[in-house]
Structures are given as C-alpha cells and as structure tokens.
Design a protein around this motif. Structure first.
Motif, mmCIF file in Angstrom:
data_model
loop_
_atom_site.group_PDB
_atom_site.id
_atom_site.type_symbol
_atom_site.label_atom_id
_atom_site.label_comp_id
_atom_site.label_asym_id
_atom_site.label_seq_id
_atom_site.Cartn_x
_atom_site.Cartn_y
_atom_site.Cartn_z
ATOM 1 N N ALA A 15 -2.397 -3.256 0.044
ATOM 2 C CA ALA A 15 -2.721 -4.665 0.271
ATOM 3 C C ALA A 15 -3.041 -4.903 1.741
ATOM 4 N N ASP A 16 -4.124 -5.587 1.979
ATOM 5 C CA ASP A 16 -4.478 -5.957 3.337
ATOM 6 C C ASP A 16 -3.472 -6.987 3.860
ATOM 7 N N ILE A 17 -3.002 -6.787 5.084
ATOM 8 C CA ILE A 17 -2.169 -7.796 5.743
ATOM 9 C C ILE A 17 -3.119 -8.800 6.382
ATOM 10 N N LEU A 18 -3.163 -9.992 5.833
ATOM 11 C CA LEU A 18 -4.092 -11.008 6.314
ATOM 12 C C LEU A 18 -3.638 -11.572 7.662
ATOM 13 N N GLU A 19 -4.513 -12.342 8.284
ATOM 14 C CA GLU A 19 -4.233 -12.824 9.640
ATOM 15 C C GLU A 19 -2.991 -13.704 9.712
ATOM 16 N N ASP A 20 -2.656 -14.381 8.608
ATOM 17 C CA ASP A 20 -1.468 -15.236 8.613
ATOM 18 C C ASP A 20 -0.209 -14.475 8.190
ATOM 19 N N GLY A 21 -0.332 -13.140 8.010
ATOM 20 C CA GLY A 21 0.820 -12.331 7.645
ATOM 21 C C GLY A 21 1.074 -12.238 6.151
ATOM 22 N N SER A 22 0.256 -12.882 5.331
ATOM 23 C CA SER A 22 0.435 -12.787 3.880
ATOM 24 C C SER A 22 -0.245 -11.530 3.342
ATOM 25 N N LEU A 23 0.122 -11.153 2.121
ATOM 26 C CA LEU A 23 -0.444 -9.968 1.476
ATOM 27 C C LEU A 23 -1.624 -10.368 0.601
ATOM 28 N N ASP A 24 -2.661 -9.566 0.652
ATOM 29 C CA ASP A 24 -3.936 -9.883 0.013
ATOM 30 C C ASP A 24 -3.941 -9.516 -1.475
ATOM 31 N N GLN A 25 -3.125 -10.199 -2.245
ATOM 32 C CA GLN A 25 -3.152 -10.092 -3.710
ATOM 33 C C GLN A 25 -2.223 -11.175 -4.242
ATOM 34 N N THR A 26 -2.423 -11.592 -5.462
ATOM 35 C CA THR A 26 -1.593 -12.663 -5.998
ATOM 36 C C THR A 26 -0.164 -12.164 -6.203
ATOM 37 N N PRO A 27 0.834 -13.029 -5.982
ATOM 38 C CA PRO A 27 2.219 -12.619 -6.229
ATOM 39 C C PRO A 27 2.437 -12.132 -7.652
ATOM 40 N N GLU A 28 1.728 -12.722 -8.607
ATOM 41 C CA GLU A 28 1.881 -12.309 -10.006
ATOM 42 C C GLU A 28 1.459 -10.856 -10.204
ATOM 43 N N MET A 29 0.377 -10.453 -9.564
ATOM 44 C CA MET A 29 -0.067 -9.056 -9.686
ATOM 45 C C MET A 29 0.856 -8.124 -8.906
ATOM 46 N N LEU A 30 1.298 -8.540 -7.729
ATOM 47 C CA LEU A 30 2.211 -7.700 -6.950
ATOM 48 C C LEU A 30 3.512 -7.466 -7.706
ATOM 49 N N ASP A 31 3.935 -8.455 -8.500
ATOM 50 C CA ASP A 31 5.147 -8.303 -9.309
ATOM 51 C C ASP A 31 5.017 -7.175 -10.335
ATOM 52 N N ARG A 32 3.804 -6.857 -10.720
ATOM 53 C CA ARG A 32 3.574 -5.861 -11.775
ATOM 54 C C ARG A 32 3.487 -4.430 -11.237
ATOM 55 N N LEU A 33 3.585 -4.263 -9.932
ATOM 56 C CA LEU A 33 3.351 -2.955 -9.320
ATOM 57 C C LEU A 33 4.659 -2.232 -9.023
ATOM 58 N N ASP A 34 4.556 -0.905 -8.980
ATOM 59 C CA ASP A 34 5.704 -0.081 -8.603
ATOM 60 C C ASP A 34 5.827 0.028 -7.091
ATOM 61 N N ILE A 35 4.688 0.146 -6.398
ATOM 62 C CA ILE A 35 4.674 0.390 -4.954
ATOM 63 C C ILE A 35 3.596 -0.474 -4.306
ATOM 64 N N VAL A 36 3.964 -1.144 -3.229
ATOM 65 C CA VAL A 36 3.001 -1.918 -2.439
ATOM 66 C C VAL A 36 3.002 -1.373 -1.013
ATOM 67 N N VAL A 37 1.902 -0.724 -0.654
ATOM 68 C CA VAL A 37 1.652 -0.347 0.738
ATOM 69 C C VAL A 37 0.859 -1.494 1.357
ATOM 70 N N ALA A 38 1.233 -1.929 2.541
ATOM 71 C CA ALA A 38 0.513 -3.015 3.203
ATOM 72 C C ALA A 38 0.079 -2.557 4.593
ATOM 73 N N SER A 39 -1.188 -2.837 4.922
ATOM 74 C CA SER A 39 -1.763 -2.348 6.173
ATOM 75 C C SER A 39 -2.669 -3.404 6.787
ATOM 76 N N VAL A 40 -2.798 -3.338 8.102
ATOM 77 C CA VAL A 40 -3.754 -4.179 8.823
ATOM 78 C C VAL A 40 -5.086 -3.438 8.896
ATOM 79 N N HIS A 41 -6.166 -4.116 8.489
ATOM 80 C CA HIS A 41 -7.493 -3.493 8.519
ATOM 81 C C HIS A 41 -8.511 -4.288 9.336
#
Length: 339
Positions: A177-203
């Motif tokens: 997930a892209d770390i957006l400029e406001d510090g939020s993660l670039d995907q809906t919370p509902e989809m993130l809830d369905r994942l096993d692993i979330v890597v987050a990076s600044v791009h």
C-alpha cells in the motif's frame, strides 16, 4: 526434459543474474508459444522446420527446444545451473537457511513481469513455505496499482491457487500500500481487513523535508492494518533506474513507533536498494524493532534476492529471532492479526 520447463528455468536463472529484460522475455515468450503443444506435435514442428519459422522462436530458444526434445539438459541451461549453484553473496548463509518466507513480491497484475502462478512455482522451487503477494495499490498508477475491485478479484485467484497447491506452501493475501501524503494507506479499510499482510511504503514526494516525511510515516505506522514498513528510505544506489538519495526522516522517532505499534522494518533485499542502510538498521535494532527480510521480487528469479538481504542482516547483527520471515506461518499470521 520438458522444453517449456527448460525455457522457463533459463528465464529464472537470468532474472536472478539481473540480465536484460528483453533477453529474459525472449525465453518466457518462447515457453508460452510451445506450452500448448504436445511432445509429438512439438517434435514434428521442430523436425519439418515450422518451429524455426515461428515468430518468437529465435536461434537460442530453438536450440534449447531441440536439445530438450533430444532428451538431455540443454547446454545453455546447464551452464546457468552451474553458475546458479554459486551463492550470490559470500555471507549470510546461516541466516538465509533460517528464512521460511517472503512478504514482498509483485506479479503481472501490477508492475511485475510474470503471472502469479509463476511466482508461486519459483518460491516453492526455492524452498519457501510462504510468499505474500503484494502488488501495488491504486495511487501508484505508473505501476498499474490495484483498485479495490481488482484486488478483490485477485484474492479469488489467490484462493484458487491455495486450493490446488500441495501442503507445505501458502500464498498470502497481501498488498504494498502506498503511504499517501496525509499518512493514510492507499486502499479501503474493508479491503485491508481481508488481507494477511500489509506492506506500506512511500513512493512519492521522496524529497520532502524531514519533518513532513516523518509525520507522513508516523501516520501510516499508527494504522492498525499495517504490518511492514517497506524500503523506508526509498533510495537507489545502482541499476538501470539510476540512483536516488535516501529520504530524510527522524529515524529514532519512526523506528520507536514501529516498535510500539508492532510494525516490522523491512530489510529490502533488492541489490539496487539495500534499504535501509546499515546505520539505520542499527537505529532500528536499538529501538527494539522486528525485521522482515523481503525480496521485493518483480520476477520469479528475483525471489532468490533474499540472499542479499540475509547477508546484510547478518553483517549488521540482526538476530534471527527478530526476523519475522524466519517464523513458522502460524506464528507469523498470529502476529500479523494482533495489529
């Protein structure tokens, strides 16, 4: 041996050596061309000249196919296997042997070069017990990032692969997930809830000032969905994309937050990244952080880049017990769910 298997294995070893993309693609394309042909049909086409005249079959790939049809290991593949038997780096072998999985990889659903199944096959060939599929999120349009709808579709493919894969291996549902400029993660919370692993990076906006970048990273680390902080400085020190300096952020504050929020710091194994630098690994160690040694593979052969990460971790004194990719799958998933 099977000719298509020989061509795909050649591509694997070339990817591991960071060979030019066009060269790798020539072998994968040839493998795709002959994949649907039975042995008798392939032999007939090779014998009467049709195969040699087929678009996408060049001199080298034709030679590999003919030698495979003759029943032996093609000479070109044999040479690559011999080179591949040598380690990529002189150190880190004991730590490498302790690694069970890899939490950062990309497929052709975003900016990777190969189908998901090809990545799974390579991970199993390398003895991995698990691999997280972490294609990019929608904000990274240049990398064909996955919308919520495409990610939901991909999760169905992951389930199908796991259903037909023998025991001893698991493909994990993930995202980078892209770390957006406001510090939020670039995907809906509902989809993130369905994942096993979330890597987050600044791009993006990697040259932001230290205070801005620190605030951005801290916002993401506090998100309960985040598991791994990916390539934290964003630097590039070599390779075809050129070089890029490390982003500036308050490392002590960021790594203290990682330790507090149970977020692992990635030791990105790509040779052009070598991220974080050794000095920052030391800061993360002092902060009490966990680590994840990941390949950030964009092609099957690059999954073996874990060798580079293991060597850097060992050289910088990272103990195996603090590396989450050395943990059994059950422990890893339990840890990830606690976020």
């Amino acid at each position: 041996m099977d000719a298509a298997d020989a061509l795909n294995e050649i591509a694997f070893w070339l990817e591991r050596e960071l060979a030019p993309t066009f060269k790798i693609q020539a072998f994968r394309k040839a493998a795709g061309i002959i994949a649907g042909l039975g042995p008798e049909e392939l032999a007939a086409r090779a014998g009467d000249g049709r195969l040699r005249r087929t678009k996408g079959i060049g001199d080298r790939t034709y030679q590999v196919i003919r030698e495979a049809l003759d029943g032996g290991v093609p000479e070109y593949l044999d040479g690559l296997r011999n080179r591949g038997a040598r380690p990529l780096v002189p150190g880190g072998h004991e730590l490498l042997a302790s690694l069970r999985g890899d939490l950062h990889s990309h497929s052709d659903w975003s900016d990777g070069g190969s189908p998901i199944q090809a990545m799974v096959d390579a991970a199993r060939l390398l003895g991995r017990e698990y691999l997280a599929l972490t294609d990019h999120s929608p904000n990274l349009k240049i990398a064909n990032g996955l919308s919520a709808e495409r990610l939901a579709e991909q999760l169905g493919v992951v389930a199908e692969i796991n259903d037909r894969t023998d025991g001893g291996f698991r493909l994990l549902r993930g995202i980078e997930a892209d770390i957006l400029e406001d510090g939020s993660l670039d995907q809906t919370p509902e989809m993130l809830d369905r994942l096993d692993i979330v890597v987050a990076s600044v791009h993006s906006k990697l040259r932001a000032d230290k205070r801005t970048m620190t605030r951005r990273m801290l916002g993401a680390i506090a998100d309960p969905h985040m598991n791994v902080l990916g390539h934290c400085t964003g630097r590039l020190i070599q390779g075809g994309r050129g070089t890029r300096p490390a982003s500036e952020f308050d490392a002590r504050e960021v790594f203290a937050a990682c330790a507090e929020h149970n977020v692992a710091v990635e030791i990105n194994a790509r040779p052009e990244r070598q991220d974080p630098p050794g000095a920052l690994i030391e800061v993360a160690l002092d902060a009490g952080c966990l680590f994840s040694i990941d390949s950030d593979a964009h092609a099957p052969g690059q999954l073996d880049f874990l060798q580079y990460g293991a060597e850097r971790a060992e050289r910088n004194g990272v103990p195996a017990e603090r590396i989450i990719t050395s943990w059994p799958l059950e422990r890893l998933l339990e840890w990830a769910a606690r976020r």
